[in-house]
Design a protein around this motif. Structure first.
Motif, PDB file in Angstrom:
ATOM      1  N   UNK A 135       0.902  -1.205  -0.043  1.00 56.95           N
ATOM      2  CA  UNK A 135      -0.098   0.094  -0.028  1.00 56.95           C
ATOM      3  C   UNK A 135       0.856   1.303   0.010  1.00 56.95           C
ATOM      4  N   UNK A 136       0.357   2.312  -0.303  1.00 60.36           N
ATOM      5  CA  UNK A 136       1.190   3.495  -0.198  1.00 60.36           C
ATOM      6  C   UNK A 136       0.469   4.694   0.446  1.00 60.36           C
ATOM      7  N   UNK A 137       1.078   5.411   1.195  1.00 65.21           N
ATOM      8  CA  UNK A 137       0.785   6.636   1.825  1.00 65.21           C
ATOM      9  C   UNK A 137       1.411   7.602   0.725  1.00 65.21           C
ATOM     10  N   UNK A 138       0.886   9.014   0.773  1.00 59.69           N
ATOM     11  CA  UNK A 138       1.312  10.236  -0.038  1.00 59.69           C
ATOM     12  C   UNK A 138       1.604  11.233   0.808  1.00 59.69           C
ATOM     13  N   UNK A 139       2.756  11.763   0.756  1.00 55.73           N
ATOM     14  CA  UNK A 139       3.119  13.033   1.593  1.00 55.73           C
ATOM     15  C   UNK A 139       3.543  14.150   0.733  1.00 55.73           C
ATOM     16  N   UNK A 140       3.097  15.163   1.139  1.00 53.12           N
ATOM     17  CA  UNK A 140       3.259  16.780   0.381  1.00 53.12           C
ATOM     18  C   UNK A 140       4.038  17.566   1.580  1.00 53.12           C
ATOM     19  N   UNK A 141       5.194  18.126   1.208  1.00 49.10           N
ATOM     20  CA  UNK A 141       5.931  19.312   1.993  1.00 49.10           C
ATOM     21  C   UNK A 141       5.127  20.445   1.708  1.00 49.10           C
ATOM     22  N   UNK A 142       4.367  21.112   2.624  1.00 46.95           N
ATOM     23  CA  UNK A 142       3.650  22.329   2.238  1.00 46.95           C
ATOM     24  C   UNK A 142       4.463  23.514   2.766  1.00 46.95           C
ATOM     25  N   UNK A 143       5.698  23.475   2.766  1.00 48.31           N
ATOM     26  CA  UNK A 143       6.845  24.652   3.185  1.00 48.31           C
ATOM     27  C   UNK A 143       7.295  24.978   2.030  1.00 48.31           C
ATOM     28  N   UNK A 144       8.114  26.142   2.331  1.00 50.90           N
ATOM     29  CA  UNK A 144       8.892  26.740   1.207  1.00 50.90           C
ATOM     30  C   UNK A 144      10.548  26.381   1.329  1.00 50.90           C
ATOM     31  N   UNK A 145      10.703  25.171   2.233  1.00 49.62           N
ATOM     32  CA  UNK A 145      12.014  24.718   2.613  1.00 49.62           C
ATOM     33  C   UNK A 145      12.124  23.195   2.880  1.00 49.62           C
ATOM     34  N   UNK A 146      13.207  22.534   2.322  1.00 45.85           N
ATOM     35  CA  UNK A 146      13.137  21.228   2.748  1.00 45.85           C
ATOM     36  C   UNK A 146      12.981  20.905   4.071  1.00 45.85           C
ATOM     37  N   UNK A 176      10.740  21.480  -0.911  1.00 47.63           N
ATOM     38  CA  UNK A 176       9.760  22.433  -0.801  1.00 47.63           C
ATOM     39  C   UNK A 176       8.484  22.110  -1.875  1.00 47.63           C
ATOM     40  N   UNK A 177       7.418  21.973  -1.470  1.00 46.54           N
ATOM     41  CA  UNK A 177       6.236  21.381  -2.380  1.00 46.54           C
ATOM     42  C   UNK A 177       6.270  20.198  -2.912  1.00 46.54           C
ATOM     43  N   UNK A 178       7.050  19.217  -2.724  1.00 50.80           N
ATOM     44  CA  UNK A 178       7.544  18.030  -3.213  1.00 50.80           C
ATOM     45  C   UNK A 178       6.386  16.827  -2.468  1.00 50.80           C
ATOM     46  N   UNK A 179       6.011  16.313  -3.506  1.00 46.53           N
ATOM     47  CA  UNK A 179       4.659  15.161  -3.026  1.00 46.53           C
ATOM     48  C   UNK A 179       5.452  13.710  -3.389  1.00 46.53           C
ATOM     49  N   UNK A 180       5.648  12.861  -2.348  1.00 45.54           N
ATOM     50  CA  UNK A 180       6.141  11.391  -2.420  1.00 45.54           C
ATOM     51  C   UNK A 180       5.170  10.526  -2.364  1.00 45.54           C
ATOM     52  N   UNK A 181       5.255   9.337  -3.035  1.00 48.18           N
ATOM     53  CA  UNK A 181       4.648   7.891  -2.540  1.00 48.18           C
ATOM     54  C   UNK A 181       5.571   7.355  -1.647  1.00 48.18           C
ATOM     55  N   UNK A 182       4.896   6.850  -0.678  1.00 40.50           N
ATOM     56  CA  UNK A 182       5.678   5.888   0.492  1.00 40.50           C
ATOM     57  C   UNK A 182       5.038   4.676   0.671  1.00 40.50           C
ATOM     58  N   UNK A 183       5.498   3.920  -0.061  1.00 44.02           N
ATOM     59  CA  UNK A 183       4.965   2.363   0.311  1.00 44.02           C
ATOM     60  C   UNK A 183       5.407   1.480   1.546  1.00 44.02           C
ATOM     61  N   UNK A 184       4.307   0.626   1.762  1.00 46.18           N
ATOM     62  CA  UNK A 184       4.659  -0.325   3.032  1.00 46.18           C
ATOM     63  C   UNK A 184       4.067  -1.651   2.242  1.00 46.18           C
ATOM     64  N   UNK A 185       5.414  -2.590   2.439  1.00 43.45           N
ATOM     65  CA  UNK A 185       5.006  -3.940   2.160  1.00 43.45           C
ATOM     66  C   UNK A 185       4.717  -4.734   3.366  1.00 43.45           C
ATOM     67  N   UNK A 186       3.760  -5.525   3.735  1.00 40.58           N
ATOM     68  CA  UNK A 186       3.517  -6.108   4.733  1.00 40.58           C
ATOM     69  C   UNK A 186       2.688  -7.239   4.690  1.00 40.58           C
ATOM     70  N   UNK A 187       2.365  -8.098   5.705  1.00 37.57           N
ATOM     71  CA  UNK A 187       1.718  -9.252   5.704  1.00 37.57           C
ATOM     72  C   UNK A 187       1.078  -9.468   7.271  1.00 37.57           C
TER      73      UNK A 187
END
Length: 178
Positions: A92-103, A136-147
């Motif tokens: 499954x995948x979580x999606x995270x976005x940095x809403x700031x103007x800095x890393x 800044x402003x980056x959106x990434x997919x963050x996967x989890x592999x589980x059982x």
């Protein structure tokens, strides 16, 4: 025994006791974390490389939740719930976005509910194992592999459980980039 020697003995014993208590205070957190990872106490999950036990017919719904600490300017959308046979390896995948103007560097801590299910929830791959730096402003997919370990079916305390929730709390890291 003269009074002075007795006082020195008591002072020495109290000094050793104080040093021992300080040592135990520093050891408490790692010992507690080790206890939780072995027993699944507090919803602590397990780490695995694969599922060697196979798949069973009983189905389980896994729900996903996310909370973001107010000091972390991220938006995190959890994965959608998934229902599958126990033992199936899912991604499954979580999606995270940095809403700031800095890393910003963040990390997530997790738990499983009900707490007793934590010992049966196995992660093969998870973004929570490492810090994440989002530009800044980056959106990434963050996967989890589980059982979910098929041994859960043998646990009488979980016989009626049909849902497990994996919850993450995201917080700003102290590392550079934050």
């Amino acid at each position: 025994m003269p009074s002075g020697n007795r006082n020195k003995g008591v002072a020495l014993a109290l000094g050793v006791l104080a040093v021992g208590m300080v040592g135990l205070a520093f050891a408490a957190v790692p010992l507690y974390q080790m206890f939780c990872s072995v027993t699944g106490y507090g919803g602590t999950t397990q780490v695995a490389e694969a599922n060697p036990k196979g798949v069973i017919a009983r189905e389980m719904t896994v729900r996903f939740d996310s909370n973001v600490d107010k000091t972390l300017p991220w938006t995190v959308k959890p994965a959608s719930p998934i229902t599958d046979k126990i033992g199936t390896v899912d991604t499954v995948t979580y999606v995270a976005t940095n809403n700031s103007d800095k890393p910003i560097t963040g990390q997530a801590i997790f738990n499983v509910a009900p707490d007793l299910a934590g010992v049966y929830f196995n992660k093969i791959e998870c973004f929570c194992f490492t810090e994440q730096t989002l530009q800044p402003g980056e959106t990434v997919e963050m996967p989890i592999v589980f059982f979910v370990d098929p041994d859960l079916a043998d646990d009488r305390d979980l016989a009626t459980v049909k849902d497990i929730t994996l919850s993450y709390t995201f917080y700003a890291s102290d590392s550079e980039g934050s």
